[in-house]
Structures are given as C-alpha cells and as structure tokens.
Design a protein around this motif. Structure first.
Motif, PDB file in Angstrom:
ATOM      1  N   ILE A 125      35.309  56.012  50.166  1.00  0.00           N
ATOM      2  CA  ILE A 125      34.769  56.180  48.816  1.00  0.00           C
ATOM      3  C   ILE A 125      34.304  54.838  48.261  1.00  0.00           C
ATOM      4  N   GLN A 126      35.066  53.788  48.533  1.00  0.00           N
ATOM      5  CA  GLN A 126      34.739  52.458  48.025  1.00  0.00           C
ATOM      6  C   GLN A 126      33.382  51.968  48.515  1.00  0.00           C
ATOM      7  N   LYS A 127      33.016  52.347  49.728  1.00  0.00           N
ATOM      8  CA  LYS A 127      31.738  51.890  50.297  1.00  0.00           C
ATOM      9  C   LYS A 127      30.542  52.389  49.508  1.00  0.00           C
ATOM     10  N   VAL A 128      30.701  53.507  48.812  1.00  0.00           N
ATOM     11  CA  VAL A 128      29.564  54.062  48.057  1.00  0.00           C
ATOM     12  C   VAL A 128      29.782  53.929  46.551  1.00  0.00           C
ATOM     13  N   GLY A 129      30.845  53.238  46.150  1.00  0.00           N
ATOM     14  CA  GLY A 129      31.159  53.110  44.730  1.00  0.00           C
ATOM     15  C   GLY A 129      30.666  51.819  44.113  1.00  0.00           C
ATOM     16  N   ARG A 130      31.249  51.461  42.983  1.00  0.00           N
ATOM     17  CA  ARG A 130      30.782  50.325  42.197  1.00  0.00           C
ATOM     18  C   ARG A 130      31.484  49.018  42.552  1.00  0.00           C
ATOM     19  N   TYR A 131      32.662  49.096  43.155  1.00  0.00           N
ATOM     20  CA  TYR A 131      33.443  47.881  43.397  1.00  0.00           C
ATOM     21  C   TYR A 131      32.817  47.015  44.483  1.00  0.00           C
ATOM     22  N   ARG A 132      32.821  45.714  44.257  1.00  0.00           N
ATOM     23  CA  ARG A 132      32.376  44.752  45.265  1.00  0.00           C
ATOM     24  C   ARG A 132      32.883  43.361  44.899  1.00  0.00           C
ATOM     25  N   ILE A 133      32.797  42.441  45.832  1.00  0.00           N
ATOM     26  CA  ILE A 133      33.154  41.040  45.586  1.00  0.00           C
ATOM     27  C   ILE A 133      31.864  40.234  45.501  1.00  0.00           C
ATOM     28  N   ARG A 134      31.653  39.636  44.344  1.00  0.00           N
ATOM     29  CA  ARG A 134      30.427  38.866  44.120  1.00  0.00           C
ATOM     30  C   ARG A 134      30.617  37.434  44.591  1.00  0.00           C
ATOM     31  N   VAL A 135      29.584  36.914  45.239  1.00  0.00           N
ATOM     32  CA  VAL A 135      29.590  35.555  45.772  1.00  0.00           C
ATOM     33  C   VAL A 135      28.571  34.715  45.015  1.00  0.00           C
ATOM     34  N   LYS A 136      29.001  33.597  44.447  1.00  0.00           N
ATOM     35  CA  LYS A 136      28.076  32.671  43.797  1.00  0.00           C
ATOM     36  C   LYS A 136      27.345  31.875  44.871  1.00  0.00           C
ATOM     37  N   GLU A 137      26.061  31.819  44.749  1.00  0.00           N
ATOM     38  CA  GLU A 137      25.232  31.239  45.810  1.00  0.00           C
ATOM     39  C   GLU A 137      25.409  29.733  45.919  1.00  0.00           C
ATOM     40  N   ASP A 138      25.385  29.261  47.173  1.00  0.00           N
ATOM     41  CA  ASP A 138      25.338  27.830  47.520  1.00  0.00           C
ATOM     42  C   ASP A 138      26.488  27.041  46.900  1.00  0.00           C
ATOM     43  N   MET A 139      27.671  27.640  46.831  1.00  0.00           N
ATOM     44  CA  MET A 139      28.820  26.922  46.281  1.00  0.00           C
ATOM     45  C   MET A 139      29.988  26.840  47.258  1.00  0.00           C
ATOM     46  N   CYS A 140      29.955  27.606  48.345  1.00  0.00           N
ATOM     47  CA  CYS A 140      31.058  27.624  49.297  1.00  0.00           C
ATOM     48  C   CYS A 140      31.138  26.304  50.058  1.00  0.00           C
ATOM     49  N   ILE A 141      32.351  25.744  50.157  1.00  0.00           N
ATOM     50  CA  ILE A 141      32.562  24.494  50.891  1.00  0.00           C
ATOM     51  C   ILE A 141      33.265  24.738  52.227  1.00  0.00           C
ATOM     52  N   SER A 142      33.390  26.000  52.621  1.00  0.00           N
ATOM     53  CA  SER A 142      33.953  26.394  53.923  1.00  0.00           C
ATOM     54  C   SER A 142      35.377  25.902  54.136  1.00  0.00           C
ATOM     55  N   CYS A 143      36.205  25.913  53.078  1.00  0.00           N
ATOM     56  CA  CYS A 143      37.611  25.495  53.237  1.00  0.00           C
ATOM     57  C   CYS A 143      38.426  26.537  53.985  1.00  0.00           C
ATOM     58  N   GLY A 144      38.007  27.797  53.918  1.00  0.00           N
ATOM     59  CA  GLY A 144      38.669  28.858  54.668  1.00  0.00           C
ATOM     60  C   GLY A 144      39.900  29.449  54.029  1.00  0.00           C
ATOM     61  N   LEU A 145      40.233  29.030  52.812  1.00  0.00           N
ATOM     62  CA  LEU A 145      41.437  29.556  52.162  1.00  0.00           C
ATOM     63  C   LEU A 145      41.322  31.056  51.880  1.00  0.00           C
ATOM     64  N   CYS A 146      40.127  31.504  51.524  1.00  0.00           N
ATOM     65  CA  CYS A 146      39.940  32.921  51.217  1.00  0.00           C
ATOM     66  C   CYS A 146      40.248  33.791  52.429  1.00  0.00           C
ATOM     67  N   THR A 147      39.772  33.381  53.591  1.00  0.00           N
ATOM     68  CA  THR A 147      40.043  34.131  54.815  1.00  0.00           C
ATOM     69  C   THR A 147      41.503  34.030  55.216  1.00  0.00           C
ATOM     70  N   GLN A 148      42.076  32.853  55.082  1.00  0.00           N
ATOM     71  CA  GLN A 148      43.468  32.645  55.459  1.00  0.00           C
ATOM     72  C   GLN A 148      44.413  33.527  54.661  1.00  0.00           C
TER      73      GLN A 148
END
Length: 543
Positions: free
Chosen positions: A455-478
């Motif tokens: 249901i989530q795949k067709v719904g309104r929820y998502r994670i927004r990413v601000k462009e050109d700001m990621c520093i690749s620290c990897g904490l989010c994935t960890q």
C-alpha cells in the motif's frame, strides 16, 4: 584516553555480537520456545535424545559453510573466523535447548492450591533468591539515582540514567509479586462483592498466568527502553511523540485492557492488532466467540482503517507508532539497530520470505473460513488440531464432524501458529536482536508489514532528499534497521519510497546535514528526480 568502565565494556560486547550477545540470544530464544511451544519443544528434545548434539553440529557446520561461501565470494574469507562462528552457533543451539526445557517448566508449573505462577499460601521463593534479586534491584536503583544527580541540568542525560531506576523498580515489583505474598489479599473475593478490595484481589489473581506475566515483562521492556529513547532523542519532537505513543499503546491496549477484560470474564482482546498480523481475527470460532463490538472493530480496522491510513501515512502509522512488535524494536531493541543485515542477499531473502508469509496468511484464513461451510444444518465454532491425534471441528450444537477440508484447515491453522506466530514472530523475531539487529520479524516475516508495504508504494509517504547536500558519511544506511541503502538515494538526489521502510525517522535524525525528511506527498507532486549514477542501476532494480 578515557578508560572504559566495566558496565560500558559489557554494553559494547552485548551490542556488537560479543560473547554476552550470544548468551543473551540463547536466553531469549529459550524463553520464547518455552513460552509459546513448551509441548512441541519437549517432544522434539525427547525424540532427538542424544541426537540433539549431532543436530547442533550439523546446523553449526551448515551455517559456517553458507557464511564461508558468501565470504569467499566477497573476498573476505578467514578460515579461523568461520570455525569460531560454527562454535558459537553450536553453543547457541545447545544453550537454547537446555534453557528452553527449564523455561517450559518454570512458566507452566504444577498447580498448588489453585495457583500456577503466584505463590501458594505459606510458600515463597527461597530466601537466597529473593535476597539476590532484591539486592540487584537496590543496587541498580542506587546506581541510577546517583547517575541522575550527577547529570543535573541535562534533561536528556537524566532521563537516560533514570532508566536504571525504572528497571530497578520493575525488577523489585515483579519479584515481590511472584515471589512473596506482599500483594496477596489472602482470600478470593466473594461473589457480588464490588468493593475496591475485591477488585484488587481479582487483579492480583489475574497475574497467575504466563501470558499475563509475559505481557507485564513486555510492557516493562517497552517502557524502560522508551525512557532511554526519550532521553537520547529529547531534542527530536518526532521521536519523542512516537516513543510516548508506543509506550502508551503497549501499556493500555497491549496489557491493561486485556487484563481488565479478563477480570470481567471477557475474551482477552488486543485492540492494537489487525488481520493479517492477528490472523485469528477472521477465524469463524473467534467471530462467534468474541463480543460484537470487537468483531466489528476487527473488520473495520483490518479492511478499512489499515489500508486507508496506509495510503495517507504509509506503514509508519502502524509499524512505528502502534504495533507492539515495532514498539519493542524501537525501545528496548534500539541498541541493536545497527546490526541489521545490509546488501543484496539480505534484500532478496526479505522479498522472498515476507511475501511468502503473507500468502500463507491469506491461504490459511481462506481455508479456515471455508471449513465453516462443511456439514449441513449445523452452526460451528471452528476447527482445531493440537499437533497430535485426530483433527476435529466443534459445533455450537455439540456435534463433531471431520472431513478433508476440515483436516487441511485444522493443520494449516496449527502449523501457521507454530511456525509463523511462535517461532518466527517470537523466538526468531526477538531472540535474534543481539545477533541480527531489530525488526527481524517486521522486515522478513510480518504479513502486516508486507501488506502495508504494498500500500505504501502507491500512497503519499516518501523520504525527501535535499539535492547536492549528501556528504556520503553513511550514517543513514548504518542506522537503518530495515537494511535500506539510504545513502545511495541521497547521493543520487532521489526522493524515494521503499516498501520495507517503517518510517522510524532515524535516518533523518542521524544525518549531520539534514538531507533527509519524512513527508506525505502524492507521487505526481514529488520533486523531479535527478538521473542516478551508473553505479546505482542495481539499486533501482531492487525497489
């Protein structure tokens, strides 16, 4: 360099797959096997006899071989490490087998004077045991109080240290309730007595059940872990609100309401669970047995509330705010979230397993429902099989009937309860926290998570990413407990939604630059996605 204290050393060991983590996993696995399937566990151990050692060696060898194959493929194979892994798995299995038998006996003792777990008149736990447990509680309480006073001025730190005080109070309360007669009213209430003393007596006697004890311990774990979470993320309003709601839902709908229903001779109903997680909500015998308001709530919640809220808020409204399984994972299980498996192999297993369980839930529900149509001129209560002997179908008129569909439905119901509910959601789902991270059940086996993910795949929820700001620290994935490679999406400036995401918000919390945010937005209104780098093609195929 600051020296690590003894408690911190143990904490580091238990949260990083050290020896104490394997021991804790064995205790948890044994507890759940002794709680959910004591009979089946006893029969298995009796059947195997001395062969349990051979089975342990075989499973340990197979586990080490599979792990070695993946390590060789990745170029990280170390023979000594694989041998150590095999030895740890063998020790885990043997410790689990031994302790599960003890837990089965402890949680279902012989009845004395009409009581199971509560002490009989004139009988208490031994003095050394009581002294040890109450001594530990006192030491924890004093230690926590001193730590709280030391952190004066820092509200977050004070709340974290107050967890010791809460744990001490919980340990002392459970010990005094089940090991002494401190709370024992002395006599059962007289019929028709509606005084507060009679109610207190009924409440005390309601504790005389392993399921009430389990609910109490579960609620204690969620509340203690929740207090620590509040102290750790006091600056984050989303985490504070989510944690408070999780504690409140577990304390009320997960424990207090079922106990109160039991006091008034009603079925113990858990209002926070819906089909397919609560698969028996649609079983004919439960529909006929449960009060009409509960049946109506099950149908409206499962068929209307769950999909509707899933469309607007994704699966986070349930998996991270309401569900007791997710509540335990994000409170008491919080220290283990970084251990979740990452990578392609883990994702492929997740996809195969979670939708398989959803399919089994649907098939089992349909079979049990169809079995209600078998047999003319008789209303039935349901089908049941204890795991041994003949299968049966009980009817309101007392008649007994059995044929092919009843047999299939009875066995499907039994094996679903045994494998999915007892082993996967209980033993594996919680027992492997210290080794594989939290959300083992939610990520790999929960049928509700599978349904809400679609249901989530067709719904309104998502994670927004601000462009050109990621520093690749990897904490989010960890720190993603669901094993999502969040960093890859952030690097590609790609706002995304994944079926497995439970919306815990921890990726946004740990991001040092505020790149990520949780939001509700229809796909057509989402920001234009940047073209992903070539290295992310495989990731895109995994969505």
């Amino acid at each position: 360099m600051r020296r690590v204290g003894a408690l911190q050393a143990v904490a580091n060991d238990v949260t990083n797959r050290g020896v104490s983590a394997w021991l804790l996993a064995a205790v948890l696995l044994a507890f759940y096997l002794g709680l959910y399937i004591p009979g089946e566990t006893a029969r298995l151990l009796t059947t195997l006899g001395g062969g349990v050692w051979l089975l342990g060696v075989g499973v340990a060898a197979a586990t080490a071989a599979v792990h070695a194959w993946f390590a060789r493929r990745d170029g990280t194979l170390v023979v000594r490490d694989e041998a150590v892994l095999g030895a740890k798995v063998f020790g885990l299995l043997m410790a689990t087998a031994g302790m599960s038998a003890w837990f089965a006996r402890a949680l279902e003792p012989a009845v004395h004077h009409g009581r199971h777990l509560l002490p009989s008149p004139g009988v208490t736990w031994s003095t050394p045991v009581l002294a040890a447990l109450l001594g530990v509680a006192l030491a924890m309480g004093v230690y926590g109080a001193v730590r709280v006073l030391r952190e004066r001025g820092d509200k977050g730190a004070m709340l974290r240290e107050a967890t010791w005080v809460l744990l001490a109070a919980q340990l002392a309360t459970v010990t005094l309730a089940y090991g002494t007669h401190l709370f024992d009213p002395g006599s059962a209430p007289v019929a028709g007595d509606h005084s507060p003393r009679a109610f207190a007596s009924l409440l005390y006697l309601a504790l005389d059940s392993k399921w009430t004890l389990y609910g109490l311990l579960y609620t204690c774990a969620v509340s203690a872990g929740g207090l620590y979470m509040l102290g750790r993320y006091l600056h984050n309003r989303y985490q504070v609100a989510r944690t408070l709601v999780v504690i409140g839902v577990q304390a009320t709908f997960g424990f207090s309401v079922p106990v109160l229903l039991k006091l008034f001779a009603q079925p113990q109903y858990y209002l926070s669970y819906f089909w397919p997680l609560k698969i028996d909500a649609f079983y004919p015998d439960n529909i006929l047995r449960d009060p009409a308001p509960f049946v109506l709530w099950s149908f409206l919640g499962s068929l209307l509330l769950v999909p509707l809220l899933g469309i607007f808020f994704g699966k986070r409204w349930y998996c991270s705010w309401v569900c007791g399984c997710g509540g335990l994972a994000n409170t008491a299980g919080e220290p283990f979230r970084h251990l979740s498996q990452k990578g392609e192999a883990a994702w492929r297993f997740e996809q195969a397993s979670i939708y398989t369980v959803l399919g089994l839930a649907i098939v089992t529900t349909v079979l049990v429902a169809l079995s209600a149509l078998v047999g003319p001129n008789s209303a039935l209560n349901g089908v049941w099989w204890s795991g041994t002997g003949a299968v049966s179908q009980w009817r309101v008129d007392g008649g007994l009937h059995s044929d092919a569909i009843v047999t299939v439905a009875s066995k499907a119901r039994y094996y679903y309860g045994l494998i999915v509910v007892a082993v996967l959601s209980g033993a594996i789902g919680v027992g492997l926290y210290p080794l594989g991270g939290t959300r083992q059940w939610c990520r790999n086996f929960c049928p509700m998570a599978a349904l809400l993910g679609l249901i989530q795949k067709v719904g309104r929820y998502r994670i927004r990413v601000k462009e050109d700001m990621c520093i690749s620290c990897g904490l989010c994935t960890q720190y993603c407990e669901m094993g999502i490679d969040v960093r890859a999406y952030a690097q590609s400036n790609e706002t995304f939604v994944r079926a497995s995401c439970v919306g815990c918000g921890m990726c946004a919390e740990v991001c040092p630059r505020g790149v990520l945010s949780l939001e509700q937005r229809w796909p057509g209104r989402a920001a234009q996605r940047a073209k992903p780098a070539a290295g992310l093609v495989q990731l895109r195929l995994r969505k």
